[in-house]
Design an enzyme around this catalytic site. Structure first.
Site, PDB file in Angstrom:
ATOM      1  N   GLN A 200       0.823  -1.240  -0.057  1.00 40.13           N
ATOM      2  CA  GLN A 200      -0.184  -0.076  -0.049  1.00 40.13           C
ATOM      3  C   GLN A 200       0.892   1.152  -0.057  1.00 40.13           C
ATOM      4  O   GLN A 200       1.303   1.718   1.049  1.00 40.13           O
ATOM      5  CB  GLN A 200      -0.862  -0.107   1.237  1.00 40.13           C
ATOM      6  CG  GLN A 200      -1.979   0.984   1.172  1.00 40.13           C
ATOM      7  CD  GLN A 200      -3.091   0.757   0.074  1.00 40.13           C
ATOM      8  OE1 GLN A 200      -2.862   0.217  -0.832  1.00 40.13           O
ATOM      9  NE2 GLN A 200      -4.157   1.489   0.325  1.00 40.13           N
ATOM     10  N   HIS A 237      -1.818  -4.517   0.592  1.00 41.99           N
ATOM     11  CA  HIS A 237      -1.559  -4.725  -0.958  1.00 41.99           C
ATOM     12  C   HIS A 237      -2.323  -3.652  -1.573  1.00 41.99           C
ATOM     13  O   HIS A 237      -3.395  -3.322  -1.378  1.00 41.99           O
ATOM     14  CB  HIS A 237      -2.369  -5.936  -1.392  1.00 41.99           C
ATOM     15  CG  HIS A 237      -2.099  -6.629  -2.516  1.00 41.99           C
ATOM     16  ND1 HIS A 237      -2.365  -7.772  -2.925  1.00 41.99           N
ATOM     17  CD2 HIS A 237      -1.368  -6.135  -3.450  1.00 41.99           C
ATOM     18  CE1 HIS A 237      -2.248  -7.977  -4.142  1.00 41.99           C
ATOM     19  NE2 HIS A 237      -1.306  -6.865  -4.555  1.00 41.99           N
ATOM     20  N   LEU A 238      -1.539  -2.898  -2.541  1.00 46.59           N
ATOM     21  CA  LEU A 238      -1.918  -1.459  -3.021  1.00 46.59           C
ATOM     22  C   LEU A 238      -3.339  -1.712  -3.708  1.00 46.59           C
ATOM     23  O   LEU A 238      -3.655  -2.328  -4.392  1.00 46.59           O
ATOM     24  CB  LEU A 238      -0.872  -1.178  -4.292  1.00 46.59           C
ATOM     25  CG  LEU A 238      -1.311   0.392  -4.963  1.00 46.59           C
ATOM     26  CD1 LEU A 238      -1.355   1.420  -3.861  1.00 46.59           C
ATOM     27  CD2 LEU A 238      -0.126   0.516  -5.913  1.00 46.59           C
ATOM     28  N   HIS A 239      -4.360  -0.938  -3.152  1.00 42.66           N
ATOM     29  CA  HIS A 239      -5.738  -0.889  -3.801  1.00 42.66           C
ATOM     30  C   HIS A 239      -6.223   0.468  -3.366  1.00 42.66           C
ATOM     31  O   HIS A 239      -5.963   1.497  -2.333  1.00 42.66           O
ATOM     32  CB  HIS A 239      -6.523  -1.954  -2.901  1.00 42.66           C
ATOM     33  CG  HIS A 239      -6.685  -1.833  -1.501  1.00 42.66           C
ATOM     34  ND1 HIS A 239      -5.701  -2.138  -0.562  1.00 42.66           N
ATOM     35  CD2 HIS A 239      -7.720  -1.374  -0.948  1.00 42.66           C
ATOM     36  CE1 HIS A 239      -6.122  -1.846   0.644  1.00 42.66           C
ATOM     37  NE2 HIS A 239      -7.194  -1.467   0.489  1.00 42.66           N
ATOM     38  N   PHE A 240      -7.223   0.955  -4.184  1.00 37.33           N
ATOM     39  CA  PHE A 240      -8.060   2.035  -3.999  1.00 37.33           C
ATOM     40  C   PHE A 240      -9.531   1.178  -3.897  1.00 37.33           C
ATOM     41  O   PHE A 240      -9.719   0.418  -4.560  1.00 37.33           O
ATOM     42  CB  PHE A 240      -8.065   2.834  -5.231  1.00 37.33           C
ATOM     43  CG  PHE A 240      -7.020   3.341  -5.612  1.00 37.33           C
ATOM     44  CD1 PHE A 240      -6.715   4.650  -4.941  1.00 37.33           C
ATOM     45  CD2 PHE A 240      -5.721   2.602  -6.246  1.00 37.33           C
ATOM     46  CE1 PHE A 240      -5.304   5.354  -5.456  1.00 37.33           C
ATOM     47  CE2 PHE A 240      -4.589   3.446  -6.749  1.00 37.33           C
ATOM     48  CZ  PHE A 240      -4.499   4.665  -5.958  1.00 37.33           C
TER      49      PHE A 240
END
Lengths: 437, 398
Positions: A200, A237-240
């Site tokens: 993230q 964990h990279l998220h929008f």
């Protein structure tokens, strides 16, 4: 000292709870039809290719009658499909919701089902950047039925939809997945380059992708949000996130004051008369210009270990950046028990004025003053906010002195610190709560 | 199916008697009238004054949405404020940067008011007045309106007695405005320079001009609607129990291009309360011929009873269902309708409506590019759910 808070993690995937107990393999793969090597080969997922427009062009396009809102229909249709398949933990449209009477129109939702009857987990809140940890839950572990489509720039000069596109690990696809604990209709997660397992952390490309999604959906009531670690992200964990809510958010009504305009035409303003201090970015000669200024600002914050939230509003035309310090205060024991009892985690949606409440008494007794009090705890102090703004401006090579109007710091605007929002705020008398049924 | 221009023509003709256009054409002001019940909320009347100010011809403006006159420097927060005013069916007075046909920007005071039908209290049109603001160099500015050019007034046009039911939205902003104006009056005038960035506050004179224009136009509209027996007025005087939908829902639904109807779950025999243009085109009826009726009039002699029963069961159980049903058009011809029905909850979480989406089952429909029929069903259900939930959460607090 390491700062930690305890909180119950939100379940975003039906496979999150099985984390500990691995399911025995049935036939091919691990049996979950996940996104890892065990299940991925041969998998297909619709692919939406967006037209890679420059910002200027899309403005001119508004003069044409817009055709079907294609991305919007796709998100809505696929989401409703998962709803009818029963993948969500509850029907969010059965959760009561209302606009709280007042100047700003804070939105309250009673959601007794979202909260897990599960033991709280410890979250480290003093490090905004932490390395990806493959042993924890991440989006490669979701079931493929929770994925809606792949999202990428089209190679053609027009929007494309391939209903049966293979998931090609070589192309590191970005995907849109449902959140199985939705806070509103159409609640989805945009996961850039899901297979690359990025932590993230905002980078220019990923932020631009999120901005494209907002612009492409072309609906001002479909907004994207981002929470950094330490600002109530629960999954590293990279998220929008994004969802539909067809009312104006309080944060969108807050008056703003221009600080400066960058060379690329991006206007940066400061929010006034809102409980959380923040910056607003709009304009720019191209979508990339806007994305770059905002992502550089985010990068500055995360590198300086300042937790923050981002709201992408108005179909990608206005972006709110909100540094915050609530989790830190919570970890240090500086938040009152009364506020903690509501178990409201002030992440991007709450800061924007959409409050999801877990207890009926909180919902029924919700007032603007309560919402304001909670959010005021989230905000940096004025002094700290000015420091952080200076830090950001240094990072994006601007100085506050560039302000050509010389209006910065004019007394009427900045002296107003509103303990009682309803009386104190001027310029905000239009809205929403008095519409007769 | 009527063309968009036909609808625009009619939007005006059914509400006012002959000669209304000529009478409006006499007025010198710059103004437009829009119809929220037509898809896209288009301009249905444009004044000569408007064409002169903006540099367009009439045909270039009719049928367009007002946002086409905005541009890259138009303040987004002001645009949102106008959008919300339309959704909430209330007036607004706000400074706005608009663009002429040649691309040059200019500031104007935009004053919008809903026009109500006296009979059922429904918003039939929105009237929008554009008063160009003679730009004053902003020295100190006022308390409001400085930040991004927003002059928030809950909807009352100054000096104009606008007896809207929602007076309560305003009041204390009026005092603020007085304060702002007194500060503003010291600044000098500059007619040539357009500071597109800066906020812009209209003068007292300009506000009065807008109010006078509103008065004049409303009296023409009232006059010509009275002759026609369908009086329109500047305020909502009755909140009758009719189940007509608000303008905001009409606008949201207007964006959905597919064939669908909404029926009210709480009225006896579940009448249709909204019918999309595509639905009317599909079945060949006019809107007023279907509103208020139960959907069963679409069935006929050869419609299978079993299918009808299945639909009834689903509705009773508040469950979605998908069927193929033989339906009939107004001209008596039949067609296979791939029909999906789903309950729609209001913000209270209770079922308030049912939506029915019709797709004519033809080979072409199945081979159509893009979303498949099932997905198109679902995307309409979803769009309706979002619109109704958003609308009813605001409405519930009154």
């Amino acid at each position: 000292m390491m700062l930690k808070i305890k909180r119950v993690p939100t379940l975003v995937s039906n496979f999150q709870k099985d984390e500990a107990d691995e399911i025995a393999a049935r036939g091919a793969g691990c049996g979950r039809n996940c996104l890892r090597n065990c299940c991925l080969p041969g998998s297909k997922l619709p692919l939406y290719g967006f037209k890679n427009l420059s910002y200027g062009k899309s403005v001119a396009d508004e003069t044409k009658e817009s055709p079907i809102d294609f991305l919007e229909s796709l998100v809505l249709g696929e989401w409703e499909d998962r709803q009818q398949k029963g993948l969500f933990r509850y029907d969010v449209t059965a959760c009561e919701t209302k606009v709280i009477p007042g100047e700003y129109g804070f939105v309250a939702q009673l959601n007794e089902g979202r909260h897990l009857k599960k033991r709280p987990t410890e979250f480290r809140v003093d490090k905004v950047l932490q390395p990806f940890d493959g042993s924890k839950f991440n989006f490669t572990k979701v079931g493929q039925e929770e994925l809606l489509f792949q999202f990428e720039a089209s190679e053609e000069d027009e929007v494309q939809l391939y209903p049966d596109a293979p998931i090609d690990p070589e192309k590191s696809p970005s995907v849109v997945a449902i959140n199985v604990s939705p806070i509103e209709y159409g609640h989805v997660l945009l996961i850039p380059k899901v297979l690359e397992c990025l932590p993230q952390r905002i980078d220019r490309d990923s932020f631009l992708l999120a901005l494209h999604m907002a612009a492409e959906a072309a609906n001002p009531y479909f907004r994207l949000g981002y929470n950094s670690l330490g600002a109530f992200a629960t999954i590293n964990h990279l998220h929008f996130q994004a969802y539909f809510l067809a009312v104006q958010f309080p944060i969108e009504k807050a008056p703003t004051q221009k600080i400066t305009v960058t060379d690329a035409g991006v206007k940066i303003s400061e929010m006034l008369h809102y409980p959380v201090r923040g910056l607003v970015f709009e304009g720019g000669n191209t979508l990339e210009d806007l994305a770059d200024v905002v992502s550089d600002s985010c990068i500055c914050l995360q590198e300086n270990n300042i937790p923050y939230n981002v709201l992408i509003s108005d179909s990608g035309k206005r972006i709110f950046l909100l540094p915050q310090c609530y989790a830190e205060k919570q970890a240090l024991g500086e938040v009152s028990a009364e506020l903690l009892d509501t178990q409201v985690n002030p992440a991007v949606w709450e800061i924007s004025g959409h409050m999801v409440l877990k207890r009926k008494e909180d919902y029924e007794g919700a007032t603007e003053a309560n919402a304001w009090r909670l959010l005021a705890e989230v905000s940096l102090s004025e002094a700290r906010f000015q420091e952080v703004t200076a830090l950001i401006f240094e990072a994006i090579s601007l100085s506050v002195e560039e302000n050509e109007d010389g209006t910065d710091g004019s007394p009427e605007d900045l002296d107003v610190t509103p303990p009682q929002p309803m009386e104190e705020i001027d310029g905000l008398n239009t809205h929403s709560t008095m519409v007769p049924a | 199916m009527e063309s968009q221009l036909g609808l625009i023509e009619k939007s005006f003709n059914v509400k006012y008697s002959d000669g209304v256009r000529e009478a409006l054409d006499e007025l010198p002001d710059s103004f437009t009238i829009t119809d929220p019940s037509i898809s896209g909320h288009p301009i249905v009347y444009v004044s000569r004054g408007f064409l002169k100010v903006f540099g367009y011809s009439k045909n270039e403006v009719l049928g367009k949405n007002g946002r086409v006159f905005q541009g890259p420097k138009t303040n987004r927060r002001s645009v949102m404020a106008i959008r919300e005013a339309i959704r909430e069916e209330r007036g607004i007075q706000i400074s706005l940067l608009n663009y002429r046909k040649d691309g040059t920007p200019f500031w104007m005071l935009f004053n919008m008011c809903p026009v109500y039908s006296e009979k059922d209290g429904r918003v039939v049109h929105f009237l929008g007045i554009q008063v160009p603001i003679l730009r004053r160099r902003n020295s100190l500015g006022g308390g409001i309106g400085r930040n991004g050019g927003v002059c928030y007034d809950g909807g009352n046009c100054r000096g104009y007695v606008y007896k809207c039911c929602r007076r309560e939205v305003c009041s204390n902003s009026m005092m603020e405005m007085d304060r702002a104006l007194s500060v503003d009056s010291v600044s000098g005038l500059d007619h040539t320079e357009v500071d597109v960035e800066g906020p812009c506050e209209a003068s007292d004179q300009e506000k009065t001009k807008a109010s006078v224009a509103v008065n004049n136009i409303m009296s023409v509209l009232a006059n010509y609607s009275e002759l026609n027996g369908r009086l329109v007025i500047d305020r909502r005087c009755c909140q009758s129990g009719t189940s007509l939908l608000s303008a905001s829902l009409n606008i949201s639904f207007g964006r959905i291009k597919q064939s669908f109807v909404l029926t009210d779950a709480h009225l006896p025999d579940m009448p249709i309360v909204y019918a999309s243009d595509a639905f009317l085109k599909l079945i060949g009826y006019l809107r007023h011929e279907v509103l208020g009726r139960n959907c069963r009039f679409l069935s006929g002699e050869d419609t299978e009873r079993g299918t009808q029963f299945q639909i009834k069961q689903c509705i009773q159980n508040e469950q979605p269902c998908t069927v193929h049903i033989l339906n009939y058009r107004k001209d008596g011809t039949s067609f296979w309708n791939f029909l999906h029905i789903s309950p729609i909850r209001s913000a209270s979480g209770k079922v308030a409506y049912f939506v029915g989406i019709q797709i004519e089952d033809t080979t072409e429909a199945r081979e159509k590019q893009g979303l498949n029929p099932e997905m198109r069903h679902r995307s309409v259900v979803a769009a309706v759910k979002v619109a109704v939930r958003g609308w009813s959460m605001g409405a519930s607090t009154s």
